[in-house]
Motif scaffolding. Structure first.
Motif, PDB file in Angstrom:
ATOM      1  N   SER A   1      57.754 -26.364 -20.335  1.00 44.49           N
ATOM      2  CA  SER A   1      58.985 -26.245 -20.988  1.00 44.49           C
ATOM      3  C   SER A   1      59.739 -27.795 -20.830  1.00 44.49           C
ATOM      4  O   SER A   1      59.044 -28.550 -20.057  1.00 44.49           O
ATOM      5  N   GLU A   2      60.889 -27.853 -21.324  1.00 42.02           N
ATOM      6  CA  GLU A   2      61.509 -29.062 -20.875  1.00 42.02           C
ATOM      7  C   GLU A   2      61.867 -29.222 -19.220  1.00 42.02           C
ATOM      8  O   GLU A   2      61.588 -30.545 -18.685  1.00 42.02           O
ATOM      9  N   GLU A   3      62.129 -28.259 -18.704  1.00 49.40           N
ATOM     10  CA  GLU A   3      62.475 -28.246 -17.086  1.00 49.40           C
ATOM     11  C   GLU A   3      61.413 -27.458 -16.436  1.00 49.40           C
ATOM     12  O   GLU A   3      61.763 -27.205 -15.138  1.00 49.40           O
ATOM     13  N   HIS A   4      60.465 -26.772 -16.860  1.00 51.88           N
ATOM     14  CA  HIS A   4      59.616 -26.025 -16.434  1.00 51.88           C
ATOM     15  C   HIS A   4      58.414 -26.450 -16.496  1.00 51.88           C
ATOM     16  O   HIS A   4      57.919 -26.780 -17.469  1.00 51.88           O
ATOM     17  N   GLY A   5      57.368 -26.452 -15.254  1.00 50.34           N
ATOM     18  CA  GLY A   5      55.802 -26.746 -15.396  1.00 50.34           C
ATOM     19  C   GLY A   5      55.260 -25.396 -15.022  1.00 50.34           C
ATOM     20  O   GLY A   5      55.594 -25.089 -13.782  1.00 50.34           O
ATOM     21  N   ILE A   6      54.217 -25.028 -15.539  1.00 51.82           N
ATOM     22  CA  ILE A   6      53.452 -23.821 -15.220  1.00 51.82           C
ATOM     23  C   ILE A   6      51.926 -24.154 -14.540  1.00 51.82           C
ATOM     24  O   ILE A   6      51.318 -24.754 -15.216  1.00 51.82           O
ATOM     25  N   LEU A   7      52.035 -23.964 -13.298  1.00 52.55           N
ATOM     26  CA  LEU A   7      51.001 -23.912 -12.572  1.00 52.55           C
ATOM     27  C   LEU A   7      49.811 -23.107 -12.760  1.00 52.55           C
ATOM     28  O   LEU A   7      50.290 -21.927 -12.524  1.00 52.55           O
ATOM     29  N   ASP A   8      48.618 -23.308 -13.120  1.00 49.40           N
ATOM     30  CA  ASP A   8      47.641 -22.447 -13.559  1.00 49.40           C
ATOM     31  C   ASP A   8      46.708 -22.041 -11.943  1.00 49.40           C
ATOM     32  O   ASP A   8      46.233 -23.038 -11.216  1.00 49.40           O
ATOM     33  N   LEU A   9      47.235 -20.837 -11.483  1.00 47.63           N
ATOM     34  CA  LEU A   9      46.401 -20.452  -9.985  1.00 47.63           C
ATOM     35  C   LEU A   9      45.267 -19.661 -10.253  1.00 47.63           C
ATOM     36  O   LEU A   9      44.680 -18.935  -9.046  1.00 47.63           O
ATOM     37  N   THR A  10      44.413 -19.693 -11.553  1.00 47.48           N
ATOM     38  CA  THR A  10      43.374 -18.698 -11.433  1.00 47.48           C
ATOM     39  C   THR A  10      42.249 -19.335 -11.037  1.00 47.48           C
ATOM     40  O   THR A  10      41.214 -18.695 -10.720  1.00 47.48           O
TER      41      THR A  10
END
Length: 363
Positions: free
Chosen positions: A304-313
């Motif tokens: 999102s604008e201020e959120h980065g989602i790390l993929d931990l799978t």
């Protein structure tokens, strides 16, 4: 200051890696007798540009008038590798300090006429390169005949001076093992164009080309006099995917903080698209919008604008809220442009801070 004292998200540059990158390109150009005119679009910084000039760069390449204005404080040789179209842009170019030997690249009679009128009014000689399309299909004249017509028009419009030709092989971004064929075609095309220009009595004094993915193969292009790589100073995921740099050559990362781990299989950091950009990888099979420096198996799968989602799978590593991570972006040039300052680090210590002085477009 320790790196962990910085408020995130924040861009940091490993100074040891950057200096190694600068040395490597300068040494290559010297070894092969090719002049280096680096593009400053990646760093937009007098601090880095001065290091390039100190290592033997003959001048600097810019895309915007603001970049040219900032870099005019460092060198008397500036190439604006972008069509100088429009009265406002031309006014600013003609307003560069008198000591600057301005050169521009263009591909149309309209651009020639506008530049000629502005240069005549300012009483300023301007060197001109005819931009040639040798495969990128973005800008550039598409036939030798059109290139020759443009070169002749330039010679008929003093104080313009026909200086040579330039091209950008941005279409050659394959992995290193797959570059042989397109490089051979580029070499053939360049030689054909140069023979035609010479036969017409318009031998180019400057033959300017190059990009970071093709930079270290520039000696294979016969007749090339200078290269204009930009991204090599920092490197990024895309450059690594082409084989033009190794992962350990990535000097630029975005330092971010883990702010949430509530959703299983992922973690959220405070670096979203306003910190990392939103450009996908164009080469290879890499996914995501960045990867962690210390955990290359972990990518930024969404933003999102201020959120980065790390993929931990794909990892056994499980970060905690408050942990710091460093993210290698897909395309570093865009990320640089999103920031006002860069922090230079050696190890965990912040050694220096420099402004992204050529950021933006308005003086």
């Amino acid at each position: 200051m320790h790196i962990n004292e910085l408020e995130t998200p924040v861009p940091v540059v490993d100074l040891d890696v950057m200096e190694r990158n600068l040395d490597r390109m300068a040494a290559y150009a010297t070894e092969h007798g090719i002049e280096l005119r680096p593009h400053i679009k990646t760093h937009k910084s007098p601090r880095v540009a001065s290091e390039q000039l100190r290592r033997g760069a003959i001048g600097l390449t810019c895309a915007t008038t603001h970049e040219a204005e900032v870099m005019a404080d460092l060198t008397d040789d500036v190439l604006v590798a972008y069509p100088p179209v429009g009265a406002a842009r031309l006014r600013r170019l003609m307003g560069l300090p008198a000591h600057v030997r301005l050169m521009v690249a263009l591909d149309s009679a309209e651009a020639v006429e506008g530049l000629a009128a502005a240069a005549k009014e300012a009483g300023r000689p301007v060197r001109v390169l005819v931009e040639c399309d040798l495969g990128m299909h973005r800008v550039g004249v598409t036939s030798i005949e059109d290139g020759l017509r443009l070169a002749r028009l330039i010679t008929e419009r003093p104080p313009l001076e026909f200086a040579g030709v330039n091209f950008y092989p941005g279409h050659i971004r394959q992995a290193k093992a797959e570059m042989e064929e397109p490089l051979a075609k580029l070499n053939t095309d360049v030689r054909e164009w140069l023979r035609a220009f010479e036969a017409a009595g318009m031998k180019p004094g400057i033959v300017s080309g190059g990009s970071t993915p093709t930079a270290f193969a520039a000696h294979q292009i016969k007749g090339l006099t200078e290269i204009r790589p930009g991204t090599y100073v920092y490197n990024d995921r895309e450059i690594v995917s082409t084989g033009a740099a190794a992962r350990e050559d990535c000097a630029f990362t975005v330092l971010a903080t883990v702010v949430s781990t509530s959703v299983p299989g992922q973690a959220v950091v405070d670096a979203g698209c306003k910190a990392l950009g939103r450009e996908p990888l164009r080469v290879g099979n890499g996914a995501g919008f960045g990867e962690l420096l210390d955990h290359p198996e972990v990518t930024v799968k969404g933003m999102s604008e201020e959120h980065g989602i790390l993929d931990l799978t794909k990892t056994a590593w499980r970060p905690k809220v408050g942990d710091r991570v460093r993210i290698i972006p897909n395309h570093v040039c865009i990320v640089t442009h999103l920031n006002d300052f860069i922090h230079g680090v050696r190890g965990d210590r912040v050694e220096t801070v420099w402004p992204v002085a050529a950021r933006g477009r308005v003086a």
